[in-house]
Design a protein around this motif. Structure first.
Motif, short mmCIF file in Angstrom:
data_model
loop_
_atom_site.label_atom_id
_atom_site.label_comp_id
_atom_site.label_asym_id
_atom_site.label_seq_id
_atom_site.Cartn_x
_atom_site.Cartn_y
_atom_site.Cartn_z
N ARG A 173 0.87 -1.18 0.00
CA ARG A 173 0.00 0.00 0.00
C ARG A 173 0.90 1.22 0.00
O ARG A 173 1.83 1.31 0.81
N VAL A 174 0.64 2.14 -0.90
CA VAL A 174 1.37 3.40 -0.90
C VAL A 174 0.36 4.53 -0.77
O VAL A 174 -0.68 4.53 -1.42
N THR A 175 0.66 5.44 0.14
CA THR A 175 -0.11 6.67 0.28
C THR A 175 0.80 7.80 -0.17
O THR A 175 1.89 7.97 0.36
N HIS B 179 -5.90 -0.87 -6.57
CA HIS B 179 -7.13 -0.52 -5.87
C HIS B 179 -6.81 0.65 -4.95
O HIS B 179 -5.72 0.74 -4.40
N GLY B 180 -7.79 1.55 -4.79
CA GLY B 180 -7.57 2.69 -3.90
C GLY B 180 -8.39 3.88 -4.31
O GLY B 180 -9.50 3.75 -4.82
N VAL C 160 -4.07 6.93 -2.63
CA VAL C 160 -3.82 5.68 -1.94
C VAL C 160 -3.97 4.57 -2.97
O VAL C 160 -4.99 4.49 -3.65
N ALA C 161 -2.93 3.76 -3.11
CA ALA C 161 -2.98 2.65 -4.08
C ALA C 161 -2.46 1.39 -3.43
O ALA C 161 -1.45 1.41 -2.71
N TYR D 203 -10.38 -1.93 -0.53
CA TYR D 203 -10.89 -1.26 -1.73
C TYR D 203 -11.22 -2.29 -2.80
O TYR D 203 -10.47 -3.24 -3.00
N SER D 204 -12.33 -2.06 -3.50
CA SER D 204 -12.71 -3.01 -4.56
C SER D 204 -12.36 -2.49 -5.94
O SER D 204 -12.48 -3.21 -6.92
#
Length: 93
Positions: A6-8, A35-36, A49-50, A87-88
């Motif tokens: 996850r990267v923000t 997703h994000g 956010v990904a 996240y979808s």
């Protein structure tokens, strides 16, 4: 190793009111597997956010920094974490 991450990212510059979130979503969908969300922040930044493979998240960050975005990006700060898998898809908030 290409584990899910996850990267923000907080993108600063002239990134609101120029279609930045829409183009960020389009790029995430083009990359695929991400997703994000992308969201305007009250201070003028856009938060992205990904979650997905490290390679795909790196590709999105490179695009955010690459100068092919709408508006003007002055800088991107990111934090890496374990994915939360909540996240979808990839949405605009």
């Amino acid at each position: 190793m290409n584990e899910d991450v996850r990267v923000t990212a907080w993108v600063r510059g002239r990134v609101q009111g120029v279609g930045f979130r829409w183009f960020t979503r389009a790029e995430a969908l083009r990359i695929g597997g991400l997703h994000g969300f992308a969201s305007n922040r009250p201070d003028g930044r856009v938060q992205v956010v990904a979650e997905g493979s490290r390679t795909d998240c790196d590709r999105l960050l490179a695009w955010l920094r690459g100068g092919d975005t709408p508006g003007r990006v002055d800088g991107v700060t990111e934090i890496w974490e374990a994915p939360r898998r909540i996240y979808s898809g990839f949405e605009i908030r």
